[in-house]
Scaffold this active site. Structure first.
Site, PDB file in Angstrom:
ATOM      1  N   PHE A 183       0.857  -1.187   0.000  1.00 50.85           N
ATOM      2  CA  PHE A 183       0.000   0.000   0.000  1.00 50.85           C
ATOM      3  C   PHE A 183       0.897   1.243   0.000  1.00 50.85           C
ATOM      4  O   PHE A 183       1.971   1.232   0.608  1.00 50.85           O
ATOM      5  CB  PHE A 183      -0.901  -0.038   1.245  1.00 50.85           C
ATOM      6  CG  PHE A 183      -1.944   1.031   1.281  1.00 50.85           C
ATOM      7  CD1 PHE A 183      -3.107   0.904   0.537  1.00 50.85           C
ATOM      8  CD2 PHE A 183      -1.766   2.166   2.068  1.00 50.85           C
ATOM      9  CE1 PHE A 183      -4.077   1.904   0.580  1.00 50.85           C
ATOM     10  CE2 PHE A 183      -2.729   3.158   2.108  1.00 50.85           C
ATOM     11  CZ  PHE A 183      -3.891   3.030   1.354  1.00 50.85           C
ATOM     12  N   THR A 185       1.441   3.977   1.463  1.00 51.45           N
ATOM     13  CA  THR A 185       2.053   4.589   2.647  1.00 51.45           C
ATOM     14  C   THR A 185       3.012   3.671   3.375  1.00 51.45           C
ATOM     15  O   THR A 185       3.668   4.095   4.328  1.00 51.45           O
ATOM     16  CB  THR A 185       0.970   5.039   3.645  1.00 51.45           C
ATOM     17  OG1 THR A 185       0.190   3.893   4.033  1.00 51.45           O
ATOM     18  CG2 THR A 185       0.070   6.102   3.046  1.00 51.45           C
ATOM     19  N   LYS A 186       3.116   2.414   2.946  1.00 50.05           N
ATOM     20  CA  LYS A 186       4.007   1.481   3.639  1.00 50.05           C
ATOM     21  C   LYS A 186       5.470   1.877   3.420  1.00 50.05           C
ATOM     22  O   LYS A 186       5.812   2.655   2.530  1.00 50.05           O
ATOM     23  CB  LYS A 186       3.756   0.055   3.142  1.00 50.05           C
ATOM     24  CG  LYS A 186       2.373  -0.487   3.466  1.00 50.05           C
ATOM     25  CD  LYS A 186       2.148  -0.585   4.961  1.00 50.05           C
ATOM     26  CE  LYS A 186       0.962  -1.468   5.331  1.00 50.05           C
ATOM     27  NZ  LYS A 186      -0.345  -0.969   4.895  1.00 50.05           N
ATOM     28  N   ASN A 187       6.368   1.283   4.224  1.00 50.70           N
ATOM     29  CA  ASN A 187       7.797   1.588   4.099  1.00 50.70           C
ATOM     30  C   ASN A 187       8.301   1.333   2.687  1.00 50.70           C
ATOM     31  O   ASN A 187       9.157   2.067   2.183  1.00 50.70           O
ATOM     32  CB  ASN A 187       8.599   0.755   5.095  1.00 50.70           C
ATOM     33  CG  ASN A 187       8.332   1.150   6.529  1.00 50.70           C
ATOM     34  OD1 ASN A 187       7.187   1.340   6.918  1.00 50.70           O
ATOM     35  ND2 ASN A 187       9.385   1.277   7.325  1.00 50.70           N
TER      36      ASN A 187
END
Length: 390
Positions: A183, A185-187
């Site tokens: 997704f 916004t993940k790292n």
């Protein structure tokens, strides 16, 4: 201007030329579904994790569902997971027809409490899904020891923990399978929904390959035979000159990592460790300079290398804290406000308030402050000043 909890635009800007070039290459190629870009990224990510195989899928939730099905888990089975996670973890268990069984989390580190795990097993338990929540790995040696003693497999939920380490080993290489969300916004974030399954088990690998494309082809035939305890003879499979995708052996999914997302992720993956290191640097500054005794800061287990997907605090009066920071231009978040056993969709499981007190406390009092690699020093100081002034 408000300081956001997360910001994907800044990361894009830092790699804009490379990302734009990669996207245009895919668009000009005409190959948009699976293909060499996806195969290349799957190999890159498996190598990064220290695993043999990976299977790109449409999103992290599909990864969990497909992993469970590839392991033969379904109706009448039970799968143990944590009471504090995003709904996808438990939802995937229910979607394959199995029953989610919840256990509490450890205080301070917020991952599955291994001391509560043994009591949750029954003769129906087929798997355990520990969640590496907020970017910190669960105690995998103990969880795997207990699970494997009961002949249950372990599927890591690495949605928030791409690149984290446990006792020097990367997440995604610690259980029998692992599932990652990309997704945005993940790292490690894609330019849309995307996910991946990682494993060292060839049977599970072939099963995941089959389930992501409608249960079709040689992998579908092989997995059908395996799950039904039948002998498999590839020489007897005849597609009569037609495409294998038209021969379906399992009820599967249309869940494929597309080439555009794979190209984006291939550009970003070499930067993941440096981005995670910057997150740890920001966390260290927060740890050092947040001195408000009304605030409980996160604890990192001594066996872990945390990657701080978020920086979680505990505040007794969360609503007042969030309003106070908002007035000072600092956005906050809550991960997550309702534990799994209190979600309406799982009311039929018979749990009640008080069953998992640590998860319930975190749901009521947990709050996150801005955390992403591109935060400026000035923004970090603004956040610290606001937190300390509360």
């Amino acid at each position: 201007m408000m300081i956001p909890v997360m910001n994907v635009q800044r990361q894009y800007a830092s790699l804009q030329d490379e990302l734009d070039k990669a996207a245009l290459e895919v668009l000009h190629s005409g190959g948009y579904i699976l293909g060499p870009k996806v195969a290349d990224f799957e190999k890159q990510f498996a190598d990064y994790c220290g695993a043999k195989y990976s299977v790109g899928v449409g999103n992290g939730t599909d990864a969990l569902v497909i992993a469970l099905l590839a392991a033969g888990i379904g109706q009448g089975d039970e799968v143990i997971t944590t009471a504090m996670t995003f709904v996808s973890t438990a939802e995937a268990i229910a979607q394959v027809g199995a029953t989610p069984v919840f256990v509490d989390i450890q205080p301070e580190v917020y991952t599955m409490d291994p001391s509560k795990l043994e009591a949750a097993f029954t003769d129906k338990t087929k798997a355990v899904i520990p969640v590496h929540i907020y970017g910190q790995a669960a105690d995998m040696d103990e969880i795997c020891r207990i699970a494997h003693a009961h002949n249950a497999i372990v599927i890591e939920d690495c949605a928030q923990a791409a690149g984290a380490k446990y006792k020097g080993r990367r997440t995604c290489s610690l259980g029998d399978m692992a599932c990652v969300s990309f997704f945005p916004t993940k790292n490690l974030g894609a330019a849309g929904d995307a996910g991946i399954i990682v494993t060292n088990n060839e049977d599970f690998y072939k099963g995941c390959l089959a389930y992501r494309v409608h249960g079709s082809g040689i992998n579908g035939a092989y997995t059908y035979a395996r799950l039904n305890n039948q002998e498999f003879d590839e020489s007897k499979i005849d597609f009569h000159g037609n495409l294998p995708k038209y021969y379906n052996y399992l009820v599967g999914f249309n869940s494929r990592l597309d080439a555009l997302q794979a190209a984006m992720l291939s550009v970003k993956l070499p930067h993941l460790d440096s981005w995670n290191e910057r997150r740890r640097q920001i966390a260290a500054i927060y740890n050092d300079k947040i001195t408000n005794d009304k605030i409980t800061k996160p604890v990192v287990a001594d066996y872990n290398e945390h990657i701080f997907y978020v920086y979680p605090l505990r505040v007794e009066d969360r609503a007042a804290f969030r309003a106070f920071l908002e007035e000072r231009g600092v956005t906050t978040g809550v991960y997550f406000p309702v534990p799994m056993h209190e979600q309406a969709c799982f009311a039929g499981l018979g749990y009640k308030h008080g069953d998992f007190p640590v998860a319930e406390d975190l749901a009521e009092h947990g709050v996150t402050i801005p955390m992403f690699p591109e935060l400026t020093d000035e923004e970090i100081q603004t956040v610290i000043d606001a937190v300390n002034a509360f």
